[in-house]
Design a protein around this motif. Structure first.
Motif, short mmCIF file in Angstrom:
data_model
loop_
_atom_site.label_atom_id
_atom_site.label_comp_id
_atom_site.label_asym_id
_atom_site.label_seq_id
_atom_site.Cartn_x
_atom_site.Cartn_y
_atom_site.Cartn_z
N ILE A 1 32.14 24.76 30.59
CA ILE A 1 32.54 24.94 31.57
C ILE A 1 31.71 26.64 31.53
CG2 ILE A 1 34.69 25.82 32.87
CD1 ILE A 1 36.22 23.82 31.23
N VAL A 2 30.92 26.67 33.11
CA VAL A 2 30.57 28.58 33.32
C VAL A 2 31.59 28.64 34.61
CG1 VAL A 2 28.89 30.01 34.04
CG2 VAL A 2 28.67 28.27 32.11
N ASN A 3 32.68 29.36 34.54
CA ASN A 3 33.41 29.84 35.38
C ASN A 3 31.93 31.03 36.37
OD1 ASN A 3 35.21 28.39 35.42
ND2 ASN A 3 35.72 29.15 33.88
N THR A 4 31.89 30.53 37.70
CA THR A 4 31.85 32.05 38.92
C THR A 4 32.64 33.01 39.13
OG1 THR A 4 29.80 30.64 40.02
CG2 THR A 4 30.13 32.85 40.81
N GLY A 5 32.39 33.85 38.09
CA GLY A 5 33.32 35.13 38.40
C GLY A 5 32.59 35.99 39.41
N SER A 6 32.95 38.02 39.51
CA SER A 6 32.51 38.66 40.13
C SER A 6 32.29 39.82 39.27
CB SER A 6 33.00 38.88 41.69
OG SER A 6 32.68 39.60 42.01
N VAL A 7 31.54 40.98 39.91
CA VAL A 7 31.84 42.61 39.45
C VAL A 7 33.41 43.01 40.26
CG1 VAL A 7 29.53 43.09 38.69
CG2 VAL A 7 30.55 43.11 41.21
N GLU A 8 33.73 41.73 41.34
CA GLU A 8 34.46 42.42 41.78
C GLU A 8 36.27 42.10 41.32
OE1 GLU A 8 35.60 43.04 45.67
OE2 GLU A 8 33.97 42.51 46.26
N GLY A 9 35.74 41.52 40.08
CA GLY A 9 36.66 41.16 39.36
C GLY A 9 36.80 42.58 38.13
N LEU A 10 35.82 43.18 38.00
CA LEU A 10 36.45 44.46 37.01
C LEU A 10 37.02 45.76 38.31
CD1 LEU A 10 32.55 42.98 35.67
CD2 LEU A 10 35.30 42.73 35.03
N ALA A 11 36.24 45.42 39.29
CA ALA A 11 36.30 46.80 40.48
C ALA A 11 36.16 45.91 41.64
CB ALA A 11 35.21 47.59 40.35
N THR A 12 36.64 46.99 42.51
CA THR A 12 36.05 46.50 43.97
C THR A 12 36.02 46.81 45.09
OG1 THR A 12 37.97 45.08 45.36
CG2 THR A 12 38.84 47.48 44.73
N ASN A 13 35.53 46.71 46.14
CA ASN A 13 35.83 47.32 47.21
C ASN A 13 36.49 47.16 48.18
OD1 ASN A 13 32.54 47.30 47.03
ND2 ASN A 13 32.20 45.41 46.88
N PRO A 14 36.50 47.94 49.35
CA PRO A 14 37.11 47.64 50.06
C PRO A 14 37.82 47.01 51.09
CG PRO A 14 36.01 49.75 50.25
CD PRO A 14 35.41 48.81 49.64
N ARG A 15 39.36 46.59 51.26
CA ARG A 15 39.84 45.25 51.68
C ARG A 15 39.46 44.23 51.69
NH1 ARG A 15 40.62 46.70 57.23
NH2 ARG A 15 39.54 44.25 57.90
N HIS A 16 39.42 43.90 49.91
CA HIS A 16 39.01 42.93 49.08
C HIS A 16 40.14 42.74 48.31
CE1 HIS A 16 34.11 42.67 50.49
NE2 HIS A 16 35.11 42.62 51.45
N THR B 1 31.74 32.07 23.73
CA THR B 1 32.19 31.21 23.95
C THR B 1 33.96 32.83 24.66
OG1 THR B 1 34.11 29.68 24.94
CG2 THR B 1 33.99 31.22 22.59
N GLY B 2 34.69 32.50 26.03
CA GLY B 2 35.47 33.48 26.25
C GLY B 2 35.18 34.70 26.63
N GLN B 3 33.69 34.96 27.15
CA GLN B 3 33.15 35.86 27.45
C GLN B 3 32.40 35.60 29.08
OE1 GLN B 3 32.00 38.56 25.26
NE2 GLN B 3 34.07 37.06 24.04
N ILE B 4 32.74 37.11 29.84
CA ILE B 4 32.35 37.65 31.37
C ILE B 4 30.97 38.01 30.90
CG2 ILE B 4 33.37 38.60 32.98
CD1 ILE B 4 35.42 36.21 31.88
N TYR B 5 29.87 37.55 31.73
CA TYR B 5 28.65 38.19 32.04
C TYR B 5 28.26 39.08 33.37
CZ TYR B 5 27.69 35.86 27.16
OH TYR B 5 27.58 36.06 26.21
N THR B 6 28.30 40.78 33.11
CA THR B 6 28.14 40.91 34.25
C THR B 6 26.70 40.59 34.66
OG1 THR B 6 29.99 43.00 34.00
CG2 THR B 6 28.50 42.92 35.49
N VAL B 7 25.92 40.52 36.23
CA VAL B 7 24.76 40.30 36.21
C VAL B 7 24.55 40.94 37.63
CG1 VAL B 7 22.98 38.19 36.74
CG2 VAL B 7 24.83 37.81 35.57
N ASP B 8 24.11 42.49 37.14
CA ASP B 8 24.46 42.52 38.56
C ASP B 8 23.29 44.29 38.32
OD1 ASP B 8 25.26 45.09 36.62
OD2 ASP B 8 27.23 45.30 37.55
N GLY B 9 22.28 43.69 37.76
CA GLY B 9 21.36 45.14 37.58
C GLY B 9 21.70 46.71 37.27
N GLY B 10 22.59 46.37 36.91
CA GLY B 10 22.95 47.98 36.14
C GLY B 10 24.10 48.57 37.33
N ARG B 11 24.62 47.80 38.66
CA ARG B 11 25.64 48.80 39.29
C ARG B 11 26.83 48.85 39.10
NH1 ARG B 11 28.14 46.17 44.97
NH2 ARG B 11 28.41 47.46 45.61
N THR B 12 27.25 48.41 37.64
CA THR B 12 28.63 49.21 37.69
C THR B 12 28.34 49.79 36.87
OG1 THR B 12 29.29 46.72 36.08
CG2 THR B 12 29.65 46.84 38.53
#
Length: 248
Positions: A127-142, A231-242
């Protein structure tokens, strides 16, 4: 990708939200590597075998899994990618809207996994889930989106812990700014699209935004047997943004 790479031959993969954006790139990558791919979302998929799916309906996930098994007899890979986003300050967000966001982004993946487990046990699937960098930080109004994606990250770990002994692995990717059609259209509607592109490029250490295909490449790897000890890992794919601190 080398033409000889067929890591998903004789395997069946379900990709929710596979008609566009990151989901489409994942579906194409898995197909190109030999998988039989089924997508599930609202509306017809012109490229893939598909299932009509409204993930705001709590009965849909089980129906989708049943349809996949009916057509193909097995399930090896489940990609929980379908989702929604609603911009609203907390005081503007009704309880109904909050619950709809959490249902589509978090409860539906839970229900899909629950329905798929008997079949993934048989294939020792992934199973692979699509999370988000916004599960680690957040943008306004989200608020709702960020909360749901943080929940997906937690659910990913829980599935991995509870079902690893059955040969089932579960990981997640957390994309940052990816050049999907939705995001590109958003840029074009800004007052100065060129300035926006330059500004958003500067916040990434790699000096650019990402492509759906770059996310799909990681998803495909995580779904293969090559990633058998992951397994059980969250891989950030953000070009180093966070990873980059903001300037004063």
């Amino acid at each position: 990708m080398p033409k000889q790479m067929k890591r998903f031959e004789n395997k069946v993969a379900l990709v929710t939200g596979g008609r566009s954006g990151i989901g489409r790139a994942i579906a194409c990558r898995l197909r190109d590597e030999g998988a039989t791919v089924i997508t599930a979302q609202r509306g017809k998929d012109e490229e893939f075998n598909w299932v009509e799916a409204d993930f705001s309906n709590p009965h849909t996930p089980e129906q989708v899994i049943e349809e996949v098994i009916s057509r193909n007899g097995r399930l090896d890979v489940l990609i929980n990618n379908a989702g929604m986003i609603q911009e609203a300050a907390i005081e503007e967000l009704s309880l109904e809207d909050w619950e709809r966001n959490l249902h589509v982004n978090l409860t539906a993946p839970f229900l899909l996994v629950r329905a798929a487990l008997p079949y993934l046990r048989k294939t020792q699937g992934s199973i692979v889930n699509t999370g988000s960098v916004e599960g680690l930080a957040t943008n306004p109004r989200h608020a709702a989106y960020s909360a749901s994606k943080a929940g997906i990250h937690g659910l990913t770990r829980a599935i991995a812990v509870d079902h690893g002994h059955e040969g089932i692995r579960c990981n997640a990717v957390a994309p940052g700014w990816i050049d999907t059609e939705l995001n590109l259209n958003f840029i074009e509607k800004t007052a100065d699209a060129e300035a926006f592109r330059n500004d958003i490029g500067r916040i990434h250490p790699v000096a650019r935004t990402g492509s759906p295909e770059e996310v799909a490449a990681l998803v495909a790897f995580l779904a293969t047997e090559e990633a058998g000890f992951i397994t059980g890992q969250i891989y950030t794919v953000d070009g180093g943004r966070t990873a980059k601190l903001s300037l004063p």
